[in-house]
Design a protein around this motif. Structure first.
Motif, short mmCIF file in Angstrom:
data_model
loop_
_atom_site.label_atom_id
_atom_site.label_comp_id
_atom_site.label_asym_id
_atom_site.label_seq_id
_atom_site.Cartn_x
_atom_site.Cartn_y
_atom_site.Cartn_z
N LYS A 184 36.92 32.41 50.88
CA LYS A 184 36.26 33.69 50.58
C LYS A 184 36.99 34.85 51.26
O LYS A 184 37.22 35.90 50.66
CB LYS A 184 34.81 33.64 51.04
N ASP A 239 38.81 37.91 49.34
CA ASP A 239 38.39 39.30 49.66
C ASP A 239 39.60 40.16 50.04
O ASP A 239 39.70 41.33 49.64
CB ASP A 239 37.37 39.29 50.80
N ASP A 275 40.99 43.40 48.07
CA ASP A 275 41.10 44.65 48.81
C ASP A 275 42.50 45.25 48.70
O ASP A 275 42.67 46.47 48.61
CB ASP A 275 40.74 44.40 50.28
N PRO A 289 29.58 36.42 41.22
CA PRO A 289 29.38 37.67 40.46
C PRO A 289 30.23 38.83 40.94
O PRO A 289 30.78 39.58 40.13
CB PRO A 289 27.88 37.94 40.65
N GLU A 290 30.37 38.96 42.26
CA GLU A 290 31.11 40.11 42.78
C GLU A 290 32.63 39.92 42.69
O GLU A 290 33.40 40.83 42.98
CB GLU A 290 30.72 40.37 44.25
N VAL A 291 33.06 38.71 42.29
CA VAL A 291 34.50 38.41 42.23
C VAL A 291 34.99 38.25 40.80
O VAL A 291 36.10 38.67 40.46
CB VAL A 291 34.81 37.13 43.05
N SER A 332 34.65 39.60 37.99
CA SER A 332 35.12 40.74 37.19
C SER A 332 36.44 41.31 37.71
O SER A 332 37.04 42.17 37.06
CB SER A 332 34.06 41.85 37.20
N LYS A 333 36.90 40.81 38.85
CA LYS A 333 38.11 41.38 39.45
C LYS A 333 39.28 40.40 39.50
O LYS A 333 40.39 40.78 39.81
CB LYS A 333 37.80 41.86 40.88
#
Length: 859
Positions: free
Chosen positions: A54, A58, A62, A92-94, A96-97
């Motif tokens: 993770k 991240d 970034d 979910p927070e990853v 889309s990126k």
């Protein structure tokens, strides 16, 4: 689109990060193209890849995510690690990126190759034992590797005095064997292993220099080893008699309490060994008690006790023969950031036997701590992780536990210690009743990466088949034991394989050193002989030596060409272009007949035909003006016909998929069998041809040396005749192919060869499979033949050295000093050749393990 590659090698404990340079079309190490990237921070040796995925993702987001454009993350490593990374990338927070792809270069899971590694090590171990005679360091390392491969997993429990280590260890065992409370007395280490039987336990230690063994069978006790008159044993036996009606675990508890306090009588002398070994059955109600892994628990003295200031040295000595250990740091939530803990962490980090990447920080007595009601906030977690000692040790997570509740759950509350019993009874409802206003689930406080925490919570919740299981889970103990089991079953396999590899590499280096030393000594002896021997005979020996060396070099060159030519001309096992495709069609047709696939196709075609037929009929009725009745009939017929057609199609498609899968599985089995048979056949044929080639070389050398002896004037006629007879009668070259059989099996027949799918569909691409097979079998046969040739050459060198030594001994036999030198030369030469032969065997095993752990391209 930014493209980042993560390359993880758990065998080497190494993670690399690369960035794709589109203008150059190459991958470049991130530390070169982006020197300020936080991905350069090497934490590979601090924790396992799944634990820090993770954080890695991240950082990538970034540093590389720009304006809604997804980052392409490519992964190289094991399938297991890829699946862990996949979980993060689907968050979910990853999601889309990031777009995640698996590279076609992979590593085998260590669990798949560990059995092969063990087999290789078992074969080469006797060879190593022969060449390490007298080298104590290598002996210890050999023992360490052997223990690791026997699945021994040390759990090293350390912490400051009063942290609750004894209670925690009792909870892991499931029985109250370690005394709790009271002042620590000596810097003793308890080494606690699982007994082979539920019926007996034993305690072993040294009193002075005498080995003491105490045996417990149910409620009986006897001294199995030790002097009858020993004062310690006399007192201990009297104590055991007073407790004769108590169970085995109570007797062990009292014995350990007695042994631990015995030296208090005279603190100036140390009578009892630093390590006290205990073998005891573990409770089957716990994960460790049911595990097939061989856990050994080390209990260390409290580090902040004045009498135990040398505990780290004692612990390091106790762990000398071990590796692959799990460090478990016991503390309490309120004192986790104390100076004592910080000092302790430094000591533990210096112990080589422990795998610091899986350090478990266990906060005991958590049921008595003032914890927030619904878990920690993100800020509170960050504060805890920034504590000095936590920052040093955080690797495998922070776990909250009530050891007493976990122990009681395994014993259904039947506890001997009064404090244990009272605590369990007073808190039982709080840990077992979800409706209780203070319902306790300590595992929710665990601090670890999100995806791992989610798994921990899920499996802890699932452990609730009975009230005891619920308390066991809610105490936090189940989670801790499950993670230990996970380490032993999953991660430690990588350590074991790499340990064997590193150890064999070390032995090869030691053997190189030994060969070099002996070669230098041999050169000195030969130089001294030159001074003593008359010129003519020295010239003869020099000529024999140079001719032998020249012939050897010639034979080596010719043998490589010979075996290469033989393999290319005589060992063709490849599939012809259409052979595999025809076989695939035959098997598919047979499977279709067995599954009556043609009948299913016909049923589908009939259903489809019936649908269209009814549609045509109803269409004609509409033209005749029967609209109302026809529309209703049309609807009913269409629904019925479509349903029937779809059912037939689904059945046909399902059958097609099963037929294709069965066909593919059968083809793969045939290909794997053909591969194995090809390698074995090639080994047999190439082995026979290569052996004969080197036997002919040996005879050619004898004839060459014979011609030199017969033509020299440096010897008398009688000496020439005697030497000629020695050469003629010298035993012919004998080559043992047994060792090669083992290593060829390990290098070329073991592992996951052809174990990979070649497409997402059930049916194989036979052309691609045939090409892959042909390439793989050709390369394997080439390497097999080269190994066989090396083995024959090694045998030839020993034979050649023996023949040359006999010739030299007879040339110098009239001079006692020269004869002694000749004997020394013969002996040293034999030792050098034997070392070289053994080294070749070890190198072959090293190559086999390297191949198992190597990167492989997915076809």
């Amino acid at each position: 689109m930014a493209m980042v590659k993560i390359r993880s090698n758990p065998y080497e404990r190494k993670i690399e990060y690369l960035n794709y340079k589109e203008n150059a079309g190459v991958w470049e190490e991130i530390e070169k193209c982006n020197p300020d990237s936080r991905l350069r921070e090497d934490e590979s040796g601090k924790s396992f890849f799944p634990f820090k995925i993770k954080k890695i993702v991240d950082i990538i987001i970034d540093e590389y995510y720009i304006d809604g454009e997804k980052i392409d993350i490519s992964f190289e490593g094991t399938q297991e690690e890829y699946e862990e990374l996949e979980k993060i990338c689907h968050m979910p927070e990853v999601v889309s990126k990031v777009t995640l792809t698996k590279d076609r270069v992979i590593l085998e899971n260590a669990k798949l190759i560990l059995s092969d590694t063990k087999e290789i090590f078992k074969t080469v171990q006797p060879v190593i034992e022969k060449i390490i005679y007298g080298n104590e360091d290598v002996k210890r390392n050999l023992s360490k590797v052997a223990d690791a491969l026997d699945d021994i997993i040390p759990i090293c429990v350390f912490g400051n005095y009063s942290a609750g280590k004894s209670t925690f260890i009792n909870s892991l065992i499931g029985h109250e064997i370690l005394p709790s409370g009271g002042d620590p007395v000596t810097a003793k280490i308890y080494k606690i292993s699982i007994s082979d039987s539920d019926e007996f336990a034993r305690i072993k230690f040294k009193h002075w220099d005498d080995v003491i063994e105490l045996l417990y069978e149910k409620k009986t006790f006897r001294v199995r080893k030790g002097k009858v008159e020993d004062e310690l044993l006399v007192e201990l036996s009297r104590l055991m008699e007073e407790k004769e009606n108590e169970d085995m675990y109570c007797l062990i508890n009292k014995a350990l309490e007695f042994i631990n306090g015995y030296e208090k009588k005279d603190m100036d002398s140390i009578e009892i060994s630093d390590v006290i070994e205990v073998e005891v059955p573990f409770a089957k109600e716990g994960v460790l008690g049911r595990s097939r892994n061989n856990f050994v628990i080390f209990d260390t003295p409290g580090s902040n006790s004045n009498s135990n200031t040398d505990h780290s040295k004692v612990l390091a000595d106790a762990l000398q023969g071990f590796s692959n250990g799990i460090p478990v740091w016991i503390s309490q939530y309120e004192s986790i950031d104390s100076n004592d803990n910080a000092k302790l962490c430094d000591d533990v980090l210096n112990i080589k036997a422990l795998d610091k990447r899986f350090t478990m920080i266990v906060l005991n007595k958590a049921d008595c701590s003032d914890l927030p009601e619904h878990g920690f906030s993100a800020k509170q977690v960050l504060n805890i992780l920034e504590y000095n000692s936590v920052e040093k040790m955080y690797a495998g997570g922070i776990y909250f536990v009530s050891s007493i509740m976990g122990l009681g759950a395994k014993n259904d509350g039947e506890l001997t210690d009064k404090h244990y019993r009272k605590t369990y009874r007073s808190q039982q409802e709080m840990f077992s009743d979800p409706n209780d206003m203070d319902y306790a689930t300590l595992y929710i406080y665990n601090i670890m990466p999100e995806q791992i925490k989610n798994e921990v919570v899920e499996y802890s919740k699932a452990c609730s088949q009975s009230e005891a299981d619920l308390i066991y889970a809610n105490s936090g103990l189940y989670c801790i034991e499950q993670e230990m089991e996970d380490f032993a079953s999953k991660y430690s396999a990588y350590n074991k394989c790499q340990m064997v590899y590193m150890f064999l590499d070390e032995v090869i280096q030691k053997t190189n050193d030994a060969i070099q030393q002996k070669t230098e000594a041999l050169i000195n002896i030969i130089e001294n002989r030159k001074k003593e021997l008359d010129a003519e005979k020295q010239q003869l020996l020099d000529k024999l030596s140079s001719t032998t060396k020249s012939k050897e070099e010639e034979f080596v060159r010719e043998s490589k060409t010979f075996i290469r030519t033989y393999v290319s001309s005589s060992l063709d096992y490849s599939y012809k272009p259409d052979e595999l495709a025809e076989l695939d069609d035959q098997i598919a047709k047979n499977n279709e007949e067995v599954n009556r696939f043609t009948s299913q196709e016909n049923d589908y075609e009939e259903a489809k035909s019936s649908l269209w037929s009814h549609l045509r009929e109803n269409g004609q009725s509409l033209l005749k003006g029967k609209i109302k009745e026809t529309l209703k009939t049309m609807k009913d017929n269409f629904v019925k016909d479509y349903k029937e057609m779809q059912e037939n199609k689904d059945e046909m498609d399902s059958s097609r998929s099963e037929i294709d899968k069965a066909t593919s599985d059968e083809i793969m089995k045939i290909v794997r069998n053909r591969y194995d048979e090809s390698i074995r056949d090639a080994q047999e044929k190439a082995g026979a041809v290569t052996r004969q080639h080197w036997i002919d070389n040996a005879e050619a050398l004898k004839n060459t040396l014979l011609a030199i002896i017969m033509g020299t004037n440096a010897l008398s006629e009688k000496q020439r005749e005697d030497l000629s007879e020695i050469i003629i009668n010298h035993k012919g070259l004998v080559i043992d192919d047994k060792a090669n059989t083992v290593f060829i099996k390990a290098k070329y027949l073991k592992g996951q060869i052809f174990g990979l799918r070649f497409s997402n569909s059930e049916r194989l691409n036979t052309k691609r499979l045939a090409n892959y097979f042909n390439d793989k079998v050709a390369k394997s046969i080439k390497m097999t033949s080269e190994d066989l040739n090396d083995n024959c050459y090694s045998a030839f060198k020993k034979w050649q050295a023996n023949l040359c030594s006999k010739i030299e001994e007879n040339i110098t036999e009239l001079n006692p000093q020269l004869k002694q030198m000749a004997e020394m030369i013969r002996k040293d030469t034999e030792e050098i050749n034997e070392l070289a032969e053994n080294q070749q065997t070890i190198c072959s095993s090293l190559d086999a393990i390297r191949e198992l752990m190597a990167w492989k391209e997915l076809k």
